[in-house]
Design an enzyme around this catalytic site. Sequence first.
Site, mmCIF file in Angstrom:
data_model
loop_
_atom_site.group_PDB
_atom_site.id
_atom_site.type_symbol
_atom_site.label_atom_id
_atom_site.label_comp_id
_atom_site.label_asym_id
_atom_site.label_seq_id
_atom_site.Cartn_x
_atom_site.Cartn_y
_atom_site.Cartn_z
ATOM 1 C CE LYS A 60 -3.828 -2.390 2.235
ATOM 2 N NZ LYS A 60 -4.716 -2.604 3.382
ATOM 3 C CD GLN A 84 -3.555 -4.259 6.501
ATOM 4 O OE1 GLN A 84 -3.676 -3.221 5.868
ATOM 5 N NE2 GLN A 84 -3.967 -5.423 6.028
ATOM 6 C CG ASP A 135 -9.496 0.276 5.049
ATOM 7 O OD1 ASP A 135 -9.314 -0.240 3.935
ATOM 8 O OD2 ASP A 135 -8.692 0.202 5.999
#
Length: 283
Positions: free
Chosen positions: A53, A97, A120
């Site tokens: 990422k 994460q 997200d």
Amino acid sequence: MNLLDGKQLSTKIKNNLAFEISSLKSSGLISDLGLAVILVGNDPASAVYVRNKINACAFVGITSIQYNLDESVTEHDLIALIEKLNADSHVTGILVQLPLPKHISENAIISKIDPSKDVDGFTPYQTGLLSIGQKSLVPCTPKGIIALLEHYNINLSGAHAVIVGRSNIVGKPLMNLLLQKNSTVTICHSKTKNLADITKTADILIVAIGKPKFITETMIKDGAVLIDVGINRVDGKLVGDVDFEHLKEKCSYITPVPGGVGPMTITMLLQNTLEAYHATSRT
Ligand code: GUN
């Protein structure tokens, strides 16, 4: 069999994003496009995803800041970091994460992220918008799957889409997106009875359960479209949840692992970061 090449499509989208971001920067229309990425603990798979990422951010011109926190960090300290990032005008997006260590409640953490920075699409606010069909920041994996299906002109309207896996990250948001596209959606999970009887009726079968080669030849119908979200390491090799070698001639389209859904997920994160910027900037 045709490959649904997520690597190729994601490269194309990333090139477009890089061009768009550099044009916005050079015309002075954009500044401080920043993504904060929080990684807790030492899970090797999470470390790889985060590294990918961060590299993708650099490729398109998004500044990323990585926070590596010890496995033993408290929920309180993690929330304090999120609140600091919420208040920081240089930070466009915040990503924590997952999974988090067991002593930390994922729901408690996610709900502290400012929804306007929720790249997200995991906060209750963004989840709610998606579920009622309003514009929202959409979770990256489901968003990437829809982009891939649409790129290859796969008909979604009226198609029976069967999703195996009911996670908040993939299964549930994907259900909402497919409903918006007028698919008929069935979700299966670990307690589903006669799973193969259901998967065999799928025009589009999406599998996200993390079990290597779980979907076998007798579980699909001829000509089905197969979307494999699984990334499993077996004997040092990455394999999906679908038995690719044995199914590739029976299906019409299939995503490879690696090179299918994975790169699309990362690319949608970049797109969401730019969308979050546009949604909050006054320019
Ligand atoms: N863990 C697995 N997939 C994801 C994702 O898309 N976002 C975050 N934050 N964690 C994940």
